[in-house]
Design a protein around this motif. Structure first.
Motif, PDB file in Angstrom:
ATOM      1  N   ASP A 169       0.723  -1.284   0.145  1.00 60.32           N
ATOM      2  CA  ASP A 169      -0.107   0.133  -0.069  1.00 60.32           C
ATOM      3  C   ASP A 169       0.829   1.231   0.031  1.00 60.32           C
ATOM      4  O   ASP A 169       0.877   1.861  -0.900  1.00 60.32           O
TER       5      ASP A 169
ATOM      6  N   LYS B 219       1.945   9.298  -1.925  1.00 62.29           N
ATOM      7  CA  LYS B 219       1.630  10.059  -0.558  1.00 62.29           C
ATOM      8  C   LYS B 219       2.628  10.250   0.093  1.00 62.29           C
ATOM      9  O   LYS B 219       3.334   8.866   0.568  1.00 62.29           O
TER      10      LYS B 219
ATOM     11  N   LYS C 216      -4.138  -1.102  -6.665  1.00 62.51           N
ATOM     12  CA  LYS C 216      -3.821   0.481  -6.163  1.00 62.51           C
ATOM     13  C   LYS C 216      -3.322   1.024  -7.487  1.00 62.51           C
ATOM     14  O   LYS C 216      -3.512   2.119  -7.561  1.00 62.51           O
TER      15      LYS C 216
ATOM     16  N   ARG D 119      -9.781   6.767  -5.578  1.00 59.11           N
ATOM     17  CA  ARG D 119      -8.635   6.410  -4.744  1.00 59.11           C
ATOM     18  C   ARG D 119      -9.258   6.220  -3.384  1.00 59.11           C
ATOM     19  O   ARG D 119      -8.614   5.614  -2.612  1.00 59.11           O
TER      20      ARG D 119
ATOM     21  N   LEU E 267      -9.657   3.049  -1.148  1.00 61.19           N
ATOM     22  CA  LEU E 267      -8.776   2.519  -0.502  1.00 61.19           C
ATOM     23  C   LEU E 267      -8.936   2.905   1.262  1.00 61.19           C
ATOM     24  O   LEU E 267      -8.372   2.419   1.991  1.00 61.19           O
TER      25      LEU E 267
HETATM   26  N1  GLY Z   1      -3.186   4.563   1.508  1.00 60.62           N
HETATM   27  C1  GLY Z   1      -4.130   5.196   0.759  1.00 60.62           C
HETATM   28  C2  GLY Z   1      -3.798   5.804  -0.427  1.00 60.62           C
HETATM   29  O1  GLY Z   1      -2.613   5.619  -0.586  1.00 60.62           O
HETATM   30  O2  GLY Z   1      -4.531   6.604  -1.331  1.00 60.62           O
END
Ligand code: GLY
Length: 355
Positions: free
Chosen positions: A137, A143, A225, A239, A242
């Motif tokens: 993840d 991020k 992802k 997104r 998630l």
């Molecule tokens: N961990 C959730 C995201 O990267 O959006």
């Protein structure tokens, strides 16, 4: 070796997955990076276990390698450690033709990624995640950030790495709590998007059985992802799927001051509780909740709401910036493998938590 191309819009990079991949990192890096100097940013635990090994592999490939080590743990995801890293980067004469390697779990990925995104207005970095949670993840999707005293992840950026190198063998030294932390996210991927993955997890007897298929499990998670990040890099749409189980999960983590439950345990409770209630509300196909409970039991994750004081929960929600616009985006399953964004207000959100 599996290779997954990620094209979020602002950049293009590969995720490589293979047991023993760390031994090939020198030659793989040469494809993406023509500079000479590399700084490994890692934590004290990973440095002890694998620091010398990575250093030797990169040095043998002709790189000049330096290491910045921060104490292991969430406390390091701070402005203080960030400043320490900036000072070290300056002392090491790091410039934009050099590269940072984020070598560790989610804390290191976020911290080193944010340092890379801001130092000299951005220098290249790659991720070598060393926990299950980071491998499935947090190392993917760009991020980055640090915590403030007033809340987690309040300062950050979207800054994509040049590559992500996933070596499942690095997980062989992972303590049990980190397995359950990551496993909740793996279950989440199956629940929101991949019925086949969910069944694969159901059909494994336990953690050690699952470890035989770890490369495939990680591949399935990162592929989901990748697709969500490509469609919605900045997290304003799909997104958000998630975040299944995370809204209540964050409340539980916060309520117990980040000590009683790991992130994964809190998310597991969050996924089960919201599904129990969305089923009762007719939003979710019957028996979805019992499947989630069964899988949480198998992987030794909690699924029941702990005893909590409602007034204190209300206060946490009132202070949570996610609810400040009076609308919260809750993620709800229609059934296993299918999910959607469901709008709730700060007033009605507690009913989805059975309160
Ligand atoms: N961990 C959730 C995201 O990267 O959006």
């Amino acid at each position: 070796m599996y290779k997954v191309l990620v094209e979020p819009g602002t950049s293009t990079y590969n995720i490589y997955i293979e047991n023993g991949l760390i031994n090939k990192i020198g030659s793989l890096l040469q494809k993406d990076f023509s500079g000479e100097k590399i700084v490994i940013i890692t934590d004290s635990n990973v440095e002890k276990l694998y620091g010398d090994k990575l250093m030797d592999i990169l040095s043998n490939s002709g790189y000049t390698v330096k290491t910045i080590t921060v104490p292991a743990g969430e406390q390091s995801k701070s402005i203080k450690q960030l400043e320490h890293i900036y000072n070290q980067l300056t002392a090491l004469d790091i410039n934009r033709s050099n590269m940072i390697i984020a070598f560790g779990g989610g804390v290191i990925g976020d911290l080193a990624g944010f340092a890379a995104s801001t130092y000299l207005r951005g220098i290249p970095y790659v991720q070598i995640p060393t926990t299950l949670l980071a491998q499935v993840d947090s190392s993917i999707g760009g991020k980055t950030g640090v915590n403030l005293k007033s809340g987690k992840n309040l300062v950050g950026s979207f800054y994509q790495p040049q590559a992500v190198f996933i070596d499942p063998e690095l997980l062989s030294t992972l303590p049990q709590e980190h397995w359950s932390n990551g496993m909740a996210e793996v279950i989440k991927y199956g629940a929101i998007k991949d019925k086949e993955l969910f069944h694969m997890l159901m059909n494994s007897r336990d953690y050690s059985d699952l470890q035989q298929n770890l490369e495939q499990v990680i591949l399935k998670c990162v592929t989901i992802k990748k697709e969500l990040v490509e469609e919605d890099e900045k997290d304003t749409g799909v997104r958000m799927l998630l975040n299944f189980g995370h809204t209540l999960g964050h409340v539980i983590e916060n309520y117990f001051e980040y000590s009683l439950y790991t992130h994964g345990e809190a998310v597991a409770i969050g996924m089960c509780v919201i599904t129990h209630n969305s089923e009762k509300m007719g939003l979710t196909t019957l028996s979805t909740y019992s499947k989630l409970v069964e899988i949480c039991k198998k992987y030794k994750l909690p699924f029941e709401m702990p005893k909590m004081d409602i007034q204190k929960i209300r206060e946490i929600i009132r202070l949570d910036k996610k609810f400040s616009d009076k609308n919260a985006n809750l993620i709800v399953l229609s059934d296993i493998g299918n999910s959607y964004i469901h709008k709730a207000t700060a007033n009605t959100v507690l009913s989805y938590f059975g309160i």
